[in-house]
Scaffold this motif. Structure first.
Motif, PDB file in Angstrom:
ATOM      1  N   ALA A 714       0.830  -1.208   0.000  1.00 20.97           N
ATOM      2  CA  ALA A 714       0.000   0.000   0.000  1.00 20.97           C
ATOM      3  C   ALA A 714       0.855   1.245   0.000  1.00 20.97           C
ATOM      4  CB  ALA A 714      -0.920  -0.016   1.235  1.00 20.97           C
ATOM      5  N   ALA A 715       2.022   1.205   0.656  1.00 22.74           N
ATOM      6  CA  ALA A 715       2.891   2.378   0.694  1.00 22.74           C
ATOM      7  C   ALA A 715       3.548   2.631  -0.658  1.00 22.74           C
ATOM      8  CB  ALA A 715       3.950   2.201   1.780  1.00 22.74           C
ATOM      9  N   LYS A 716       3.795   1.559  -1.428  1.00 23.90           N
ATOM     10  CA  LYS A 716       4.453   1.726  -2.719  1.00 23.90           C
ATOM     11  C   LYS A 716       3.454   2.064  -3.826  1.00 23.90           C
ATOM     12  CE  LYS A 716       8.506  -1.248  -2.118  1.00 23.90           C
ATOM     13  NZ  LYS A 716       9.195  -2.447  -2.645  1.00 23.90           N
ATOM     14  N   HIS A 717       2.342   1.314  -3.870  1.00 25.21           N
ATOM     15  CA  HIS A 717       1.448   1.427  -5.011  1.00 25.21           C
ATOM     16  C   HIS A 717       0.021   1.766  -4.644  1.00 25.21           C
ATOM     17  CE1 HIS A 717       4.803  -0.588  -6.996  1.00 25.21           C
ATOM     18  NE2 HIS A 717       4.679  -1.618  -6.121  1.00 25.21           N
ATOM     19  N   GLY A 718      -0.378   1.592  -3.397  1.00 27.63           N
ATOM     20  CA  GLY A 718      -1.775   1.696  -3.054  1.00 27.63           C
ATOM     21  C   GLY A 718      -2.126   2.956  -2.285  1.00 27.63           C
ATOM     22  N   ALA A 719      -3.066   2.819  -1.287  1.00 27.77           N
ATOM     23  CA  ALA A 719      -3.650   3.967  -0.614  1.00 27.77           C
ATOM     24  C   ALA A 719      -2.636   4.737   0.210  1.00 27.77           C
ATOM     25  CB  ALA A 719      -4.799   3.496   0.281  1.00 27.77           C
ATOM     26  N   LEU A 720      -1.645   4.091   0.747  1.00 24.73           N
ATOM     27  CA  LEU A 720      -0.684   4.791   1.612  1.00 24.73           C
ATOM     28  C   LEU A 720       0.369   5.553   0.828  1.00 24.73           C
ATOM     29  CD1 LEU A 720      -0.112   2.081   4.387  1.00 24.73           C
ATOM     30  CD2 LEU A 720      -1.698   4.021   4.364  1.00 24.73           C
ATOM     31  N   SER A 721       0.281   5.499  -0.530  1.00 26.47           N
ATOM     32  CA  SER A 721       1.239   6.253  -1.344  1.00 26.47           C
ATOM     33  C   SER A 721       0.821   7.706  -1.493  1.00 26.47           C
ATOM     34  CB  SER A 721       1.384   5.601  -2.723  1.00 26.47           C
ATOM     35  OG  SER A 721       0.149   5.636  -3.425  1.00 26.47           O
ATOM     36  N   VAL A 722      -0.410   8.083  -1.079  1.00 23.58           N
ATOM     37  CA  VAL A 722      -0.875   9.470  -1.163  1.00 23.58           C
ATOM     38  C   VAL A 722      -1.339   9.902   0.220  1.00 23.58           C
ATOM     39  CG1 VAL A 722      -1.532   9.271  -3.582  1.00 23.58           C
ATOM     40  CG2 VAL A 722      -3.183   8.667  -1.823  1.00 23.58           C
ATOM     41  N   PRO A 723      -1.299  11.214   0.527  1.00 23.34           N
ATOM     42  CA  PRO A 723      -1.652  11.673   1.890  1.00 23.34           C
ATOM     43  C   PRO A 723      -3.088  11.361   2.265  1.00 23.34           C
ATOM     44  CG  PRO A 723      -0.412  13.360   0.727  1.00 23.34           C
ATOM     45  CD  PRO A 723      -0.738  12.315  -0.301  1.00 23.34           C
ATOM     46  N   GLU A 724      -4.032  11.405   1.290  1.00 26.46           N
ATOM     47  CA  GLU A 724      -5.431  11.229   1.659  1.00 26.46           C
ATOM     48  C   GLU A 724      -5.844   9.749   1.712  1.00 26.46           C
ATOM     49  OE1 GLU A 724      -4.987  12.167  -2.715  1.00 26.46           O
ATOM     50  OE2 GLU A 724      -4.265  12.905  -0.779  1.00 26.46           O
ATOM     51  N   GLY A 725      -4.945   8.823   1.478  1.00 28.45           N
ATOM     52  CA  GLY A 725      -5.285   7.402   1.476  1.00 28.45           C
ATOM     53  C   GLY A 725      -5.496   6.859   2.887  1.00 28.45           C
ATOM     54  N   ARG A 726      -6.354   5.830   2.974  1.00 24.91           N
ATOM     55  CA  ARG A 726      -6.648   5.192   4.259  1.00 24.91           C
ATOM     56  C   ARG A 726      -6.664   3.671   4.069  1.00 24.91           C
ATOM     57  NH1 ARG A 726      -5.764   9.634   5.195  1.00 24.91           N
ATOM     58  NH2 ARG A 726      -6.966  11.162   6.433  1.00 24.91           N
ATOM     59  N   VAL A 727      -6.342   2.948   5.184  1.00 22.29           N
ATOM     60  CA  VAL A 727      -6.428   1.484   5.168  1.00 22.29           C
ATOM     61  C   VAL A 727      -7.185   1.038   6.423  1.00 22.29           C
ATOM     62  CG1 VAL A 727      -4.299   1.157   3.857  1.00 22.29           C
ATOM     63  CG2 VAL A 727      -4.210   1.221   6.350  1.00 22.29           C
ATOM     64  N   GLU A 746      -8.298  -0.948   1.296  1.00 23.94           N
ATOM     65  CA  GLU A 746      -7.669   0.349   1.077  1.00 23.94           C
ATOM     66  C   GLU A 746      -8.694   1.290   0.451  1.00 23.94           C
ATOM     67  OE1 GLU A 746      -4.125  -0.044  -1.206  1.00 23.94           O
ATOM     68  OE2 GLU A 746      -3.394  -1.800  -0.071  1.00 23.94           O
ATOM     69  N   SER A 747      -8.557   2.577   0.764  1.00 19.19           N
ATOM     70  CA  SER A 747      -9.465   3.582   0.179  1.00 19.19           C
ATOM     71  C   SER A 747      -8.726   4.896   0.078  1.00 19.19           C
ATOM     72  CB  SER A 747     -10.728   3.738   1.045  1.00 19.19           C
ATOM     73  OG  SER A 747     -10.377   4.190   2.344  1.00 19.19           O
ATOM     74  N   GLY A 748      -9.170   5.756  -0.903  1.00 16.56           N
ATOM     75  CA  GLY A 748      -8.571   7.074  -1.062  1.00 16.56           C
ATOM     76  C   GLY A 748      -7.259   7.072  -1.793  1.00 16.56           C
ATOM     77  N   GLY A 749      -6.849   5.949  -2.328  1.00 16.92           N
ATOM     78  CA  GLY A 749      -5.580   5.884  -3.031  1.00 16.92           C
ATOM     79  C   GLY A 749      -5.743   6.161  -4.516  1.00 16.92           C
ATOM     80  N   PRO A 750      -4.672   5.952  -5.278  1.00 18.30           N
ATOM     81  CA  PRO A 750      -4.764   6.120  -6.727  1.00 18.30           C
ATOM     82  C   PRO A 750      -5.809   5.165  -7.300  1.00 18.30           C
ATOM     83  CG  PRO A 750      -2.471   5.961  -6.024  1.00 18.30           C
ATOM     84  CD  PRO A 750      -3.310   5.614  -4.850  1.00 18.30           C
ATOM     85  N   PRO A 751      -6.587   5.607  -8.282  1.00 17.22           N
ATOM     86  CA  PRO A 751      -7.627   4.723  -8.836  1.00 17.22           C
ATOM     87  C   PRO A 751      -6.998   3.504  -9.516  1.00 17.22           C
ATOM     88  CG  PRO A 751      -7.393   6.718 -10.146  1.00 17.22           C
ATOM     89  CD  PRO A 751      -6.559   6.936  -8.939  1.00 17.22           C
ATOM     90  N   VAL A 752      -7.666   2.363  -9.316  1.00 14.61           N
ATOM     91  CA  VAL A 752      -7.167   1.106  -9.886  1.00 14.61           C
ATOM     92  C   VAL A 752      -7.821   0.921 -11.255  1.00 14.61           C
ATOM     93  CG1 VAL A 752      -7.000  -1.380  -9.596  1.00 14.61           C
ATOM     94  CG2 VAL A 752      -6.826   0.143  -7.608  1.00 14.61           C
ATOM     95  N   VAL A 753      -7.016   0.904 -12.297  1.00 12.94           N
ATOM     96  CA  VAL A 753      -7.536   0.730 -13.660  1.00 12.94           C
ATOM     97  C   VAL A 753      -7.731  -0.745 -13.965  1.00 12.94           C
ATOM     98  CG1 VAL A 753      -7.115   1.174 -16.111  1.00 12.94           C
ATOM     99  CG2 VAL A 753      -6.435   2.856 -14.378  1.00 12.94           C
TER     100      VAL A 753
END
Length: 818
Positions: A714-727, A746-753
């Protein structure tokens, strides 16, 4: 023949002088005989008191050696010594040395090498140190014994040594022995505390070779020197006890000898002849003075009576020429003389009976002789005034009670009243205030004297005996026994003794009587054995069989004993014993004694340590296997990234390892594991929720690694890679399927295509740990808001047996940390 002396009438004056001589000479003879008998009786009593004091001191010396031997036997039975933990043994030796007032204690091997010594600095070992040559045979003989006086190499001073053998450690075939050297002045202080040394007396303790081991006066000058004993002393007596008197002159002494029965040491009490003779001379002076008074008074009365007779005869002669008055007065004079003679004979007989009675009492060794009326009122107390300082007038009636200790008066009066009512001999012990000031223990004994018709009591007579030395010795012995009992109870020990011929034993100890064997009120050997664990009974039977046959003289073993209800189960006991008494004719064992100690806690602690060591070993091997897998699976394309990834994953393993260690390697809460792994995230970023779920030790590290890999991804690619992300991490227990379900969302992270096309190390690591090790399954879902991982683990393999499947979910707060 007309002028012969026998035919010529004697003058009246000569007859009167013969009358006086007839009264004075028998009284003088009787008085001299009483004086001689009284002097011999007082001398015998003084010798008996001196010998009794020497015997009491000999018993006290043996008790002091026995106390040191008991402490060494406790060391010999030490569990630390049995397992070869010499550091622990040294600690126990130093503790015993401090309790014994600085006694030097040494542990030596059979070849004389010193292994431990309390006079060395703590922790120091001296491989080349050996015991003195005289002790080496005792160490090799494997006997508990008190050695003679010898100079110690460590101190350069002579001392008595107590040697107690002990079995060596389990991994060492050498036999060991403890020996303790009594500190200088210990025995002298013991003698001084017992009251020895008054009136110029000197008490000396000699070893079996006649060397001075202690002395109450000038001990430093005499210690270790051989004492020349006079002829007829303890060396010439079979029992080792007696009193001798050296030749008169300057330096003449009265010596009392008493041999200690166990150690063979001898106590010698020397009293200057002048001090010893003073009570004898005083008694003689008092008896001579009383006799002199009797003689003077008797002579004066006889002379006065003679003058009276002469005057009356003259008056009778002058009565008249007819002679009638003369005959009448002569008849009256004759009757008076006859009555006086009869009264004199009766008085002489009464005096002789009285003196005979008091002489018999004096020979019994009395301090005072007393006489009272039938109601108990004191009439006479010969010697009581010298003992207490009371005057003769103060003694009469109940005045003598003023000299009795206030705490003893009620019991004394009660015993005296009971004896008078029953007309039976009385005997009671109490303390009196002596003329010198201190209180002294005495014993009063009295017997009733019946009236002439035998129907009542005319008077009471009795004696006062000095028992102060005996009472002091008894109190000192009772105090030492109490201290020994407290030491035994404080050490959780029990002492026991077994009579081989009568098959009877007795035990003292076991605080709270927590064990069934051996019985405290007496036991038979088979009764003792039946309370042991069936697998351990042969140990005790074999040991006692060998000791009875003479194959060995001691044993040491550990076995299980049934606990006393309501407690259940078995307790481990460490027991050691030895033959302490043998038949002097055949050498067959008569008595076996020893000590036992409850070592259940030590056994349980050792078992726990062994179990913990096995668990730690198992966990360490698993941890190394996981680390090896991490190293193999982590990509090595970039060294910096490889090192950082390995460091993070090893850190996750270390956190799980630390958590297990804090919980005693038993279990760890799933919430605590997740909080530890996600503790480094900013507040509010991660949420934890679920019921209490205690993970077994084998599941803690795999679950921790799975949470760590999810967080790393999550820290590399998911929600924890952006400030507004949550797990969020939630778990629940499914009782129907027996499954622990964990959901990572995970929520609030980069959108998953689209889901990733390549499986990275993290997903492979999670599958390997959760599915391969724990038998669970993992499913990954990429929703529009981020990754959602569903983990299902069998409860039987991952949760402790006390988990609660229906427990309500709880939110967990993250603990800061790495």
């Amino acid at each position: 023949m007309k002028g012969s002396l026998f035919l010529k009438p004697w003058p009246l004056k000569l007859w009167l002088l013969l009358l006086v001589a007839a009264v004075v000479v028998p009284m003088s003879t009787l008085t001299g005989f009483v004086v001689w008998q009284a002097r011999g009786a007082v001398r015998a009593r003084a010798e008996d008191q001196l010998l009794h004091q020497a015997r009491a001191n000999a018993i006290a010396v043996d008790a002091e050696f026995q106390k040191v031997e008991t402490g060494l036997r406790a060391l010999a039975a030490s569990a630390a010594l049995a397992r070869g933990d010499m550091d622990a043994v040294e600690g126990e030796m130093r503790s015993l040395s401090r309790q014994a007032g600085g006694t030097t204690i040494v542990l030596a091997a059979a070849d004389g090498r010193k292994m431990l010594c309390t006079c060395w600095p703590a922790g120091e070992r001296r491989p080349d140190a050996t015991v003195r040559p005289g002790l080496a045979p005792l160490v090799a003989s494997r006997r508990a014994e008190v050695d003679n006086m010898a100079v110690l190499p460590d101190t350069g001073r002579p001392a008595a040594t107590v040697v107690v053998p002990a079995a060596g450690p389990r991994d060492d075939s050498a036999d060991l022995s403890f020996f303790a050297a009594l500190p200088e002045g210990r025995l002298a202080a013991l003698l001084a505390a017992a009251g020895t040394g008054g009136d110029g007396a000197t008490a000396t303790v000699l070893d079996r070779a006649g060397v001075v081991a202690a002395r109450t006066r000038d001990e430093a000058a005499f210690l270790g020197t051989r004492l020349a004993l006079p002829t007829g002393s303890v060396g010439d007596r079979p029992d080792g006890d007696g009193v001798v008197h050296t030749a008169a002159g300057e330096g003449a002494e009265s010596l009392a000898f008493a041999r200690a029965p166990r150690s063979g040491y001898t106590v010698v009490i020397a009293v200057p002849r002048a001090a010893f003779q003073a009570p004898l001379d005083g008694a003689v002076v008092r008896v001579v003075a009383v006799s002199g008074v009797f003689l003077v008074v008797g002579g004066a009365l006889a002379a006065l009576l003679a003058r009276r007779f002469r005057g009356e005869l003259r008056r009778a002669t002058w009565a008249g020429p007819s002679g009638n008055a003369v005959l009448q007065e002569a008849d009256e004079l004759g009757r008076s003389v006859a009555e006086a003679a009869a009264a004199r004979e009766e008085a002489t007989a009464g005096l002789a009976a009285s003196e005979h009675r008091f002489r018999a009492l004096a020979e019994a060794g009395a301090l005072a002789i007393w006489r009272s009326d039938a109601a108990g009122g004191m009439l006479k107390g010969r010697g009581w005034d010298a003992l207490t300082g009371q005057t003769r007038a103060e003694i009469n009636g109940t005045g003598w009670l003023a000299a009795v200790h206030p705490e003893d008066r009620a019991a004394t009066v009660a015993a005296w009243s009971v004896a008078r009512a029953a007309r039976q001999p009385a005997s009671t012990e109490f303390r009196v205030r002596t003329a010198a000031g201190p209180w002294r223990w005495v014993r009063a004994r009295g017997v009733p004297v019946a009236t002439k018709d035998g129907e009542g009591t005319a008077e009471w007579i009795g004696v006062i005996e000095d028992i102060h030395a005996r009472r002091q010795a008894e109190e000192a012995l009772a105090e030492r026994e109490a201290r020994l009992r407290l030491a035994v109870e404080a050490g959780n020990l029990a002492t026991w003794a077994y009579d081989v011929r009568r098959d009877e034993g007795a035990r003292v100890g076991w605080p709270g009587e927590s064990l069934l064997s051996p019985g405290g009120d007496g036991f038979r050997f088979e009764g003792w054995v039946q309370q042991l664990h069936p697998d351990d009974r042969a140990i005790l039977r074999d040991a006692f069989r060998d000791m009875k046959s003479g194959a060995r003289t001691r044993y040491a073993a550990e076995f299980r004993v049934r606990r006393r209800p309501p407690a259940e189960g078995w307790a481990w006991v460490s027991s050691s014993g030895a033959v302490v008494e043998r038949d002097p004719q055949t050498g067959a064992p008569l008595r076996i004694a020893g000590v036992s100690r409850d070592v259940s806690e030590q056994r349980e602690a050792e078992a726990r340590r062994a179990l913990l060591a096995r668990e730690v070993d198992h966990r360490a091997k698993n941890l190394l296997a996981v680390v090896q897998s991490v190293l193999r699976l982590t990509p090595r394309g970039r060294p910096e990234e490889f090192a950082a990834a390995v460091e993070r994953r090893v850190a996750a393993l270390a956190r799980a390892h630390t958590l297990l260690a804090e919980r005693g390697w038993a279990a760890a809460e799933l919430g605590a594991v997740a909080a530890r792994e996600l503790g480094g995230l900013p507040p509010g970023v991660a949420g934890l929720e679920g019921p209490p779920a205690a993970l077994v030790a084998s599941a803690v590290q795999p679950v921790a690694m799975a949470i760590h890999e999810l967080a790393t991804n999550a820290a590399k690619h998911g929600a924890l890679s952006v400030p507004e992300g949550r797990v969020s991490l939630r778990w629940r227990l499914d009782p129907g399927t027996g499954t622990l379900r964990i959901t990572w969302a995970e929520s609030g992270g980069p959108p998953v295509v689209a889901p990733p096309k390549r499986r990275g190390f993290g997903s492979r690591m999670i599958e390997a740990t959760l599915e391969g090790q724990l038998g669970g399954c993992l499913s990954l879902h990429w929703d529009g808001g981020g990754l959602r991982a569903e983990i299902a683990l069998p409860v039987a393999r991952v949760l402790a047996s006390d988990a609660e499947p229906g427990a309500e979910a709880t939110e967990f707060a993250l603990a800061g940390g790495k």
